[in-house]
Design an enzyme around this catalytic site. Structure first.
Site, PDB file in Angstrom:
ATOM      1  N   ASN A  46       0.824  -1.218   0.000  1.00 32.94           N
ATOM      2  CA  ASN A  46       0.000   0.000   0.000  1.00 32.94           C
ATOM      3  C   ASN A  46       0.851   1.259   0.000  1.00 32.94           C
ATOM      4  OD1 ASN A  46      -1.961  -1.915   0.299  1.00 32.94           O
ATOM      5  ND2 ASN A  46      -2.879  -1.059   2.140  1.00 32.94           N
ATOM      6  N   ASN A  71      -4.046  17.562 -44.734  1.00 32.90           N
ATOM      7  CA  ASN A  71      -4.906  17.642 -43.553  1.00 32.90           C
ATOM      8  C   ASN A  71      -4.118  17.995 -42.300  1.00 32.90           C
ATOM      9  OD1 ASN A  71      -7.119  16.729 -45.132  1.00 32.90           O
ATOM     10  ND2 ASN A  71      -6.373  14.622 -44.908  1.00 32.90           N
ATOM     11  N   TYR A 127      -7.608   0.933   2.704  1.00 33.81           N
ATOM     12  CA  TYR A 127      -7.287   0.542   1.335  1.00 33.81           C
ATOM     13  C   TYR A 127      -8.350  -0.404   0.783  1.00 33.81           C
ATOM     14  CZ  TYR A 127      -5.205  -1.594  -2.718  1.00 33.81           C
ATOM     15  OH  TYR A 127      -4.994  -2.057  -3.995  1.00 33.81           O
ATOM     16  N   THR A 139     -16.015  36.785 -31.862  1.00 37.91           N
ATOM     17  CA  THR A 139     -16.838  36.240 -30.783  1.00 37.91           C
ATOM     18  C   THR A 139     -17.976  35.476 -31.443  1.00 37.91           C
ATOM     19  OG1 THR A 139     -18.317  38.150 -30.593  1.00 37.91           O
ATOM     20  CG2 THR A 139     -16.283  38.205 -29.289  1.00 37.91           C
ATOM     21  N   HIS A 140     -18.365  34.353 -30.876  1.00 42.70           N
ATOM     22  CA  HIS A 140     -19.411  33.496 -31.449  1.00 42.70           C
ATOM     23  C   HIS A 140     -19.058  33.062 -32.876  1.00 42.70           C
ATOM     24  CE1 HIS A 140     -22.019  34.782 -28.106  1.00 42.70           C
ATOM     25  NE2 HIS A 140     -21.554  35.997 -28.345  1.00 42.70           N
ATOM     26  N   LYS A 166      -4.291   3.211 -11.684  1.00 39.52           N
ATOM     27  CA  LYS A 166      -2.949   3.270 -12.262  1.00 39.52           C
ATOM     28  C   LYS A 166      -2.987   3.402 -13.783  1.00 39.52           C
ATOM     29  CE  LYS A 166      -0.133   0.498 -10.196  1.00 39.52           C
ATOM     30  NZ  LYS A 166       0.535  -0.766  -9.803  1.00 39.52           N
ATOM     31  N   SER A 186      -4.531  12.795 -47.846  1.00 37.35           N
ATOM     32  CA  SER A 186      -5.695  11.918 -47.914  1.00 37.35           C
ATOM     33  C   SER A 186      -5.326  10.640 -48.645  1.00 37.35           C
ATOM     34  CB  SER A 186      -6.838  12.629 -48.646  1.00 37.35           C
ATOM     35  OG  SER A 186      -7.834  11.711 -49.033  1.00 37.35           O
ATOM     36  N   GLN A 235      -6.633  -0.119  -7.529  1.00 39.20           N
ATOM     37  CA  GLN A 235      -5.658  -0.623  -8.494  1.00 39.20           C
ATOM     38  C   GLN A 235      -5.932  -0.073  -9.886  1.00 39.20           C
ATOM     39  OE1 GLN A 235      -4.781  -4.871  -8.374  1.00 39.20           O
ATOM     40  NE2 GLN A 235      -4.836  -4.955 -10.603  1.00 39.20           N
TER      41      GLN A 235
END
Length: 430
Positions: A112, A288, A319, A157-158, A327, A280, A324
């Protein structure tokens, strides 16, 4: 698989069940192995200081641990299905080489606190990398902000044309953003920089462990004192680290979005170096921007890692094996995030502006706000100035450079205060 550390006599181990229990640990633990060895060396030295190991026993264990680290780094020792995890591999190696002396290494510790300390050591290195990449990206952005003060750029903006902006303002925005991200990496490092080794399974041990010495040996900033608290921190400190990474990744995602738009034929503001694009498989005419698209997508891995770990933490104290699974999420999130960020500084250095396309995007309506402010400065109430400036008949093609130079509010183009950002950046370099 070698004998399990926890195996009791008379208890048969089912291979399928054990395979489920072990999961991907031996693969994931390859990330943490050197850190577990480092912590084991400090732990052995601590045992020697309190008389559990003799000087000769400590010297033998320390030498074998260093040899194991060298073998692992060189690929001569492979963490594979022979072992349950890195902890059992280290102990098996010591017993194989040192016999009875090797069996003493686990005195006063648990898997642990071993995984806790290895994870914190691993995260300290990842946060250093994050900090360095944010500093590098901010540095490039700040350099280009200084170099490109005079280049007008449409501000949106937008996704609609809004006001005249500049490349200098665009660059300074990313400089400040990545400076903030570097600061967050530093702050998170301080939070995580605490030593849990010696808290054992979460309740301490009946040994006077020299935890202060081990803390210094591992260069931790402080001791994580409460054994129960150490277990409670599992998952929480990983989330904190992912939040710091996520902050930078959110900025990367938005920057990548800008570049995705700016490199399109509809904008054509930016040209990317050829190595940042792909072709492509069908259309011969295509190049691209795959690199920036995958940069944009990489935040998803960090967000997924945060969600997975957060969902594991619906647990009482102590614990639980659920943890586990944290991880894999941590390794994947940091792995993909840092790889994406590592490509950014060079991309920022090498992208080029298409000034003629940028100039064409500056239309009369983008000077309406300048007109409203000018009328307000002459004494007209702003709401009346706003309505007058909203009349398209008042719009005319303005001078973009004059518009920018008049933007003297702190941080605007006329008062960028790049030296303030430089001072913050310099303070974070240490």
């Amino acid at each position: 698989m070698s004998d399990l550390l926890w195996q009791k006599s008379g208890v048969k181990v089912d291979a399928d069940i054990q395979g489920f229990l072990a999961g991907d640990d031996v693969i994931l633990d390859r990330e943490f192995m050197l850190y577990d060895i480092e912590a084991s060396r400090a732990h052995a030295q601590g045992l020697q200081r309190i008389g559990v190991l003799t000087e000769d026993e400590f010297a033998a264990i320390d030498a074998e641990l260093q040899a194991l680290a060298n073998d692992f780094a060189a690929g001569d020792f492979v963490l594979d299905e022979r072992y349950e995890d890195m902890h059992s591999a280290i102990e098996a190696r010591l017993i194989e080489r040192l016999g009875e002396t090797g069996k003493k290494i686990h005195t006063g510790r648990s898997r642990n606190d071993q995984v806790l300390v290895a994870t914190r050591l691993w995260l300290r290195d990842r946060l250093r990398q994050l900090h360095a990449l944010c500093i590098e990206s901010a540095t490039v952005a700040l350099e280009r902000a200084r170099a490109e003060k005079a280049v007008p750029l449409a501000g949106y903006t937008h996704l609609q044309r809004a006001m005249v902006s500049s490349t200098a303002m665009w660059w300074s925005a990313w400089a400040e953003s990545f400076i903030d991200d570097a600061q967050r990496a530093v702050d998170t490092y301080r939070l995580i920089d605490a030593n849990p080794l010696g808290t054992a399974a979460g309740y301490g041990v009946n040994l006077g462990l020299d935890r202060d010495h081990v803390t210094d040996a591992l260069h931790f900033g402080r001791l994580q004192l409460s054994p129960i608290g150490a277990q409670l921190s599992r998952g929480k400190f990983e989330l904190a680290a992912l939040e710091a990474l996520g902050s930078a990744m959110l900025d990367l995602r938005r920057l990548a979005w800008d570049l995705s738009l700016f490199t399109s034929g509809e904008f054509a503001f930016v040209a990317l170096p050829a190595q940042y694009t792909t072709g492509s498989s069908l259309m011969p005419n295509k190049r691209n921007p795959d690199v920036i698209e995958l940069m944009r997508a990489s935040y998803a891995s960090v967000a997924a890692a945060k969600t997975e770990i957060e969902q594991l933490l619906s647990l009482p104290s102590g614990y639980h094996r659920d943890l586990q699974f944290s991880k894999g999420a941590l390794v994947h999130g940091f792995g993909r995030g840092l790889k994406a960020l590592a490509l950014l500084p060079a991309l920022l250095r090498e992208l080029r502006w298409n000034e003629s396309a940028m100039e064409k995007a500056l239309e009369p309506s983008m000077y309406a706000t300048d007109l409203a402010i000018a009328l307000a400065r002459e004494g007209l109430p702003f709401r009346d100035a706003y309505r007058e400036a909203a009349n398209p008949a008042r719009w005319a093609q303005g001078d973009p450079q004059a518009s920018l130079n008049a933007r003297v509010s702190p941080g605007g183009h006329g008062d960028l205060r790049l030296e303030t950002l430089q001072a913050r950046l310099d303070a974070l370099r240490g």
